[in-house]
Design a protein around this motif. Sequence first.
Motif, PDB file in Angstrom:
ATOM      1  N   ILE A  66       0.830  -1.199   0.000  1.00 38.86           N
ATOM      2  CA  ILE A  66       0.000   0.000   0.000  1.00 38.86           C
ATOM      3  C   ILE A  66       0.867   1.252   0.000  1.00 38.86           C
ATOM      4  N   VAL A  67       1.946   1.209   0.762  1.00 37.52           N
ATOM      5  CA  VAL A  67       2.861   2.345   0.792  1.00 37.52           C
ATOM      6  C   VAL A  67       4.241   1.846   0.359  1.00 37.52           C
ATOM      7  N   PRO A  68       4.610   2.069  -0.887  1.00 37.42           N
ATOM      8  CA  PRO A  68       5.901   1.557  -1.368  1.00 37.42           C
ATOM      9  C   PRO A  68       7.071   2.086  -0.545  1.00 37.42           C
ATOM     10  N   GLU A  69       6.902   3.261   0.092  1.00 38.73           N
ATOM     11  CA  GLU A  69       7.986   3.836   0.886  1.00 38.73           C
ATOM     12  C   GLU A  69       8.105   3.191   2.271  1.00 38.73           C
ATOM     13  N   ALA A  70       7.242   2.233   2.591  1.00 36.64           N
ATOM     14  CA  ALA A  70       7.290   1.604   3.911  1.00 36.64           C
ATOM     15  C   ALA A  70       8.696   1.071   4.170  1.00 36.64           C
ATOM     16  N   LYS A  71       9.164   1.240   5.409  1.00 34.19           N
ATOM     17  CA  LYS A  71      10.519   0.850   5.767  1.00 34.19           C
ATOM     18  C   LYS A  71      10.512  -0.305   6.771  1.00 34.19           C
ATOM     19  N   ARG A  72      11.505  -1.141   6.629  1.00 30.98           N
ATOM     20  CA  ARG A  72      11.658  -2.210   7.602  1.00 30.98           C
ATOM     21  C   ARG A  72      12.167  -1.616   8.921  1.00 30.98           C
ATOM     22  N   LEU A  73      11.604  -2.080  10.055  1.00 29.07           N
ATOM     23  CA  LEU A  73      12.047  -1.632  11.371  1.00 29.07           C
ATOM     24  C   LEU A  73      13.164  -2.567  11.841  1.00 29.07           C
ATOM     25  N   GLU A  74      14.257  -1.998  12.344  1.00 29.66           N
ATOM     26  CA  GLU A  74      15.324  -2.849  12.887  1.00 29.66           C
ATOM     27  C   GLU A  74      14.893  -3.477  14.193  1.00 29.66           C
ATOM     28  N   THR A  75      14.158  -2.679  14.963  1.00 25.08           N
ATOM     29  CA  THR A  75      13.646  -3.193  16.232  1.00 25.08           C
ATOM     30  C   THR A  75      12.215  -2.712  16.401  1.00 25.08           C
ATOM     31  N   ILE A  76      11.463  -3.437  17.168  1.00 25.85           N
ATOM     32  CA  ILE A  76      10.111  -3.022  17.536  1.00 25.85           C
ATOM     33  C   ILE A  76       9.889  -3.554  18.938  1.00 25.85           C
ATOM     34  N   SER A  77       9.171  -2.796  19.730  1.00 30.68           N
ATOM     35  CA  SER A  77       8.950  -3.274  21.098  1.00 30.68           C
ATOM     36  C   SER A  77       7.895  -4.381  21.073  1.00 30.68           C
ATOM     37  N   PHE A  78       7.956  -5.208  22.070  1.00 26.76           N
ATOM     38  CA  PHE A  78       7.014  -6.300  22.210  1.00 26.76           C
ATOM     39  C   PHE A  78       5.567  -5.798  22.189  1.00 26.76           C
ATOM     40  N   GLU A  79       5.307  -4.682  22.898  1.00 29.00           N
ATOM     41  CA  GLU A  79       3.933  -4.174  22.955  1.00 29.00           C
ATOM     42  C   GLU A  79       3.463  -3.684  21.581  1.00 29.00           C
ATOM     43  N   GLU A  80       4.351  -2.990  20.873  1.00 28.84           N
ATOM     44  CA  GLU A  80       3.993  -2.510  19.547  1.00 28.84           C
ATOM     45  C   GLU A  80       3.723  -3.690  18.611  1.00 28.84           C
ATOM     46  N   MET A  81       4.559  -4.709  18.741  1.00 29.29           N
ATOM     47  CA  MET A  81       4.400  -5.880  17.879  1.00 29.29           C
ATOM     48  C   MET A  81       3.044  -6.522  18.124  1.00 29.29           C
ATOM     49  N   LEU A  82       2.638  -6.557  19.398  1.00 25.33           N
ATOM     50  CA  LEU A  82       1.320  -7.110  19.745  1.00 25.33           C
ATOM     51  C   LEU A  82       0.227  -6.337  19.021  1.00 25.33           C
ATOM     52  N   GLU A  83       0.333  -5.002  19.054  1.00 26.21           N
ATOM     53  CA  GLU A  83      -0.690  -4.194  18.390  1.00 26.21           C
ATOM     54  C   GLU A  83      -0.635  -4.364  16.880  1.00 26.21           C
ATOM     55  N   MET A  84       0.569  -4.409  16.335  1.00 25.78           N
ATOM     56  CA  MET A  84       0.709  -4.560  14.896  1.00 25.78           C
ATOM     57  C   MET A  84       0.150  -5.920  14.454  1.00 25.78           C
ATOM     58  N   ALA A  85       0.448  -6.971  15.225  1.00 24.08           N
ATOM     59  CA  ALA A  85      -0.002  -8.310  14.838  1.00 24.08           C
ATOM     60  C   ALA A  85      -1.517  -8.400  14.908  1.00 24.08           C
ATOM     61  N   SER A  86      -2.076  -7.873  16.005  1.00 21.60           N
ATOM     62  CA  SER A  86      -3.518  -8.023  16.182  1.00 21.60           C
ATOM     63  C   SER A  86      -4.261  -7.133  15.201  1.00 21.60           C
ATOM     64  N   LEU A  87      -3.591  -6.127  14.675  1.00 25.42           N
ATOM     65  CA  LEU A  87      -4.255  -5.214  13.764  1.00 25.42           C
ATOM     66  C   LEU A  87      -4.096  -5.628  12.317  1.00 25.42           C
ATOM     67  N   GLY A  88      -3.516  -6.747  12.085  1.00 29.83           N
ATOM     68  CA  GLY A  88      -3.543  -7.245  10.727  1.00 29.83           C
ATOM     69  C   GLY A  88      -2.211  -7.299  10.002  1.00 29.83           C
ATOM     70  N   SER A  89      -1.138  -6.928  10.644  1.00 26.92           N
ATOM     71  CA  SER A  89       0.167  -7.120  10.018  1.00 26.92           C
ATOM     72  C   SER A  89       0.575  -8.554  10.297  1.00 26.92           C
ATOM     73  N   LYS A  90       0.195  -9.430   9.405  1.00 31.65           N
ATOM     74  CA  LYS A  90       0.224 -10.858   9.740  1.00 31.65           C
ATOM     75  C   LYS A  90       1.604 -11.488   9.616  1.00 31.65           C
ATOM     76  N   VAL A  91       2.550 -10.901  10.249  1.00 30.64           N
ATOM     77  CA  VAL A  91       3.902 -11.440  10.193  1.00 30.64           C
ATOM     78  C   VAL A  91       4.068 -12.594  11.170  1.00 30.64           C
ATOM     79  N   LEU A  92       3.521 -12.438  12.341  1.00 35.17           N
ATOM     80  CA  LEU A  92       3.673 -13.432  13.394  1.00 35.17           C
ATOM     81  C   LEU A  92       2.310 -13.734  13.993  1.00 35.17           C
ATOM     82  N   GLN A  93       2.116 -14.985  14.418  1.00 33.05           N
ATOM     83  CA  GLN A  93       0.890 -15.296  15.114  1.00 33.05           C
ATOM     84  C   GLN A  93       0.868 -14.568  16.450  1.00 33.05           C
ATOM     85  N   ILE A  94      -0.246 -13.940  16.778  1.00 35.14           N
ATOM     86  CA  ILE A  94      -0.264 -13.064  17.955  1.00 35.14           C
ATOM     87  C   ILE A  94       0.044 -13.837  19.246  1.00 35.14           C
ATOM     88  N   ARG A  95      -0.388 -15.096  19.314  1.00 27.03           N
ATOM     89  CA  ARG A  95      -0.102 -15.856  20.547  1.00 27.03           C
ATOM     90  C   ARG A  95       1.386 -16.052  20.748  1.00 27.03           C
TER      91      ARG A  95
END
Lengths: 422, 422
Positions: free
Chosen positions: A189-218
Amino acid sequence: MALIVHKYGGTSMGSTERIRNVAKRVAKWARAGHQMVVVPSAMSGETNRLLGLAKDLSPAVQTPAMLRELDMIASTGEQVSVGLLALALQSEGMEAVSYSGWQVPVRTDSSYTKARIQSIDDARVRADLAAGRVVIITGFQGIDDEGHITTLGRGGSDTSAVAVAAAMKADECLIYTDVDGVYTTDPRIVPEAKRLETISFEEMLEMASLGSKVLQIRSVEFAGKYRVPLRVLSSFTAWDIDIEEEANSGTLITFEEDEKMEQAVVSGIAFNRDEAKVTVVGVPDKPGIAFQILGPVAEANIDVDVILQNVSHGGRTDFSFTVHRNDYQRTLDLLRSQVVPALGAADVAGDPKICKVSIVGIGMRSHVGVASKMFRCLSEEGINIQMITTSEIKTSVVIDEKYMELAVRALHKAFDLDQASA
Amino acid sequence: MALIVHKYGGTSMGSTERIRNVAKRVAKWARAGHQMVVVPSAMSGETNRLLGLAKDLSPAVQTPAMLRELDMIASTGEQVSVGLLALALQSEGMEAVSYSGWQVPVRTDSSYTKARIQSIDDARVRADLAAGRVVIITGFQGIDDEGHITTLGRGGSDTSAVAVAAAMKADECLIYTDVDGVYTTDPRIVPEAKRLETISFEEMLEMASLGSKVLQIRSVEFAGKYRVPLRVLSSFTAWDIDIEEEANSGTLITFEEDEKMEQAVVSGIAFNRDEAKVTVVGVPDKPGIAFQILGPVAEANIDVDVILQNVSHGGRTDFSFTVHRNDYQRTLDLLRSQVVPALGAADVAGDPKICKVSIVGIGMRSHVGVASKMFRCLSEEGINIQMITTSEIKTSVVIDEKYMELAVRALHKAFDLDQASA
């Protein structure tokens, strides 16, 4: 020397050629002196093939006895994978041994098809590692107290890998997948999207549950609970790239807020277009209306996401919430037939063509004005906000579905994510 | 009410449609009041598919660690089958539960890919039967003392079924297969071949080992050892045929010589064209030559079948034996390079184009002249006999391969098998 857990998805295990590449990669890590535990998924397509056979024979699998058989069948996909990967490693000259969940054992509760891991006995695995073997463990499955095979549900291999890493107190759990990390938003959707070197556990939880299906939320929850350092990285790099380079690639999910993260107020933009909005209009504003509306919905086994109750005017209020789009019609019917008459509400309105867009960032905790910046940005694009909900580290808005891409792109730019360092 | 074990081969389990038919058949038996245990094979083609994947990754599987992984992989075929059959039975409204070998458990030694069953714990299965469940157990596999999965080798599901029947003291073990019983000989060669209503256990052993591939020979040995009444019958009858008719169809393998069997001197004609003949010519006739010749052959892991030592002439004799045709060239090379020089023999001769034809009959024990009738019959057809070997209940001849069909047909007629009652 470190104890490392690798997890490979179904695509990485999709053919004997690819399994051979996984074996070469694992062998490289083992030869570098690491103790290696590997958790592979079933070969891509295999779980669907098995469940297709089952569905043919039992279109309506529902009883626990039926779900038990489903697990019996589905668990074989990973068992084949671990055996094949062990053979491939042995052919590379490595000592390797594979185990099914029940052999470790990985103990779970008895909730067939969606079991939860209770404990993992590490004795057997540790003995093999001490003997210099690579240990390969089936993802997705375990054994309950009665000796029945259980599975963890779709994507459960991520959870298995993290649980094994937690039980073994592994130094890092590397999730090899078909994306090369966690991005500020979906690059499609956004070709300029950048890979994050790090992300906090809490942010990852929100990202996963919101549909960034990289990792299973559990698996993310598990990693958070047991503080397992987790890295998402690409399985499509050449197996023989420099191991140091590989070890630092992808995105590391961390538990400390480092300086960099302090600077980035918003880490990413998540979105979800699977939802629909319903509103009970003109509800008499009395204590207990939330329960009176949502009780029957919960009883019908319908998951509710965003919930909003507007301020009342003249003793009447509107009560809105979102449900999965698949449950939309059923929810409307339920509200019309049961809830509206019981409450004496005026009507029910709904809209299945909505989407949810969220900004996520641990930095929002200590920064004011983040939400208002979001609202201004959307306003400048002429996008009407229908619902708003906030938590400590995210702000979500519900908008018309047709504006989704525009909203994501605008927010990505507004929060300077186009310039985020890789 | 009886305790019955059903075994279904890979063809019977070859599609969900066929599995549904197996379920209906089993349900019919259960509804007739029987306690049912079912041992199905993997879906046809599945074991080959799995072993093909394994071979891709490890063309030369040889070490125990590699064979262990092969069993890990191959055992999944049956696990899928039992789960699917359980689902199909449940969809028929039956209570059913499936178990892998390790869940029963079926205990074996640790000889991966060719393990032998040591014991079967019947407690779990018996409890399920008492609770009114149909119990479905994977064929072909078990668990060793260390908790590793083992398989019994090709055709091992027959053995599993018989072993389960023995452990459960079942009233009868029914082997459903793609032939409708044991025949006096192969109907593809002798169209007049008749199905035998009964055959003695000893005759069945000889028929099986001689190439009438109806049942795996180890399953027959097992049935003999534990005196399990065994019936071979067709899985291609309609599932809803009368249960009494079905229960009396096929061929029953018995342990008592009944009157009928006394009358039939020869029960069947077996044959085998997989063998080759080798002869060490001009061996000095001294004690120990059999060992000196066959010792190196055994060490090279070559199986020997018929063995003949001719009477000596002038202190020299000929020593002949047969091996599997695949081992023919290797055997010749071995004899020429090691045995002939060591023994001071004259030469080695061989013929890969031979076959073995046998008459089998428990009645031969008490009837004289059976062998000579066989020889006269072959002589009348102008067939030269190259080797002869006899046991209590069979006489085998080695002849030129090109006469095989002729010999089988002539013998079938000479011993009145064309008229055998069905």
